[in-house]
Design an enzyme around this catalytic site. Structure first.
Site: not given
Ligand code: R5P
Length: 246
Positions: A47-48, A82, A144, A146, A170
């Site tokens: 996720r980075q 991801h 969604k 965040r 997910d």
């Protein structure tokens, strides 16, 4: 103690922690004279994948740069990474395996009827579509937003879940915030039983408790990470991918 003096070696290592990354580098170093097929079922720091704020590192790229020298003549298998954009940072042949059909098979064994497959955001729509097509079910997604690293909100979306079982798909569950919000929203909309299916059960802190407090029926995940909910093995998929790449 490893003595891999073979021409070819296969290394399978998820990188959930920094220690795992060091272990992986150590293994790669031992095997550096062999042609390496590296399988990273769960790739930490995925996720980075961007520099979100000036001055931040793109850690997924940094890890790829550390691994590249060992993979010059080898290849790499990731799994439901991801952000597929991370793959461009690897200089070897890189494949992104999809464990969704394995999760769908497990869901199929539950004998749900007229269930709906839901993605908690647009990012997992492809997974939801694949699962729905494997199971012959309808699918949809929620919208969604965040708010922070640990908080998400979801705008109500027109999903016909009233009185129906729902399976939310997910790629990963980390704090459980996304899924807990989705479960609550779907239950408010009249959903019957709500199941979760995720490839990577990161499940930090009290995530599992949070999910059960939100009213989840069961959490189903693969063993890319070894957790209590890891009931779906990705081993057959890895074996198949390695065989077809020979
Ligand atoms: C985000 O885009 C991912 O697909 C997951 O929805 C997210 O990483 C889950 O994180 P958490 O469980 O902390 O809400």
């Amino acid at each position: 103690m490893v003595t891999p003096l073979e021409d070819e070696v296969v290394i399978i290592q998820s990188t959930a922690t920094d220690q795992d990354i060091v272990y992986l580098l150590q293994l790669l170093d031992i095997c550096q004279d062999s042609r390496i097929s590296l399988v990273i079922p769960y790739f930490g720091y995925a996720r980075q994948d961007k520099i979100f704020k000036p001055g931040e590192p793109m850690t997924a790229r940094a890890v790829a740069k550390a691994l590249n020298p060992f993979l010059e003549s080898g290849n790499l298998f990731l799994m439901n990474i991801h952000a597929p954009s991370i793959m461009v940072h690897f200089q070897c042949q890189t494949m992104n395996l999809d464990a969704t059909p394995l999760l769908a098979e497990k869901i199929g064994s539950l004998g749900l009827k007229d269930a709906v497959i839901i993605s908690p955001d647009k990012g997992a729509v492809a997974m939801a579509k694949t699962a729905a097509s494997c199971l012959g079910l309808e699918c949809d997604y929620l919208q969604k937003t965040r708010l922070s690293g640990t908080e998400v909100s979801m705008a109500p979306k027109e999903v016909n879940v009233k009185g129906r079982d729902v399976v939310i798909f997910d790629d990963m569950i980390a704090t459980g915030g996304t899924m807990a919000t989705a479960i609550t929203l779907l239950r408010q909309q009249g959903a019957n039983r709500v199941y979760l299916a995720a490839v990577h059960p990161v499940l930090t802190g009290s995530a599992v408790l949070k999910l059960y407090r939100s009213g989840v029926e069961a959490v189903l995940a693969t063993d890319t990470l070894d957790k209590g909910v890891s009931t779906v093995s990705v081993a057959p998929m890895i074996a198949k991918a390695l065989r077809s790449n020979q």
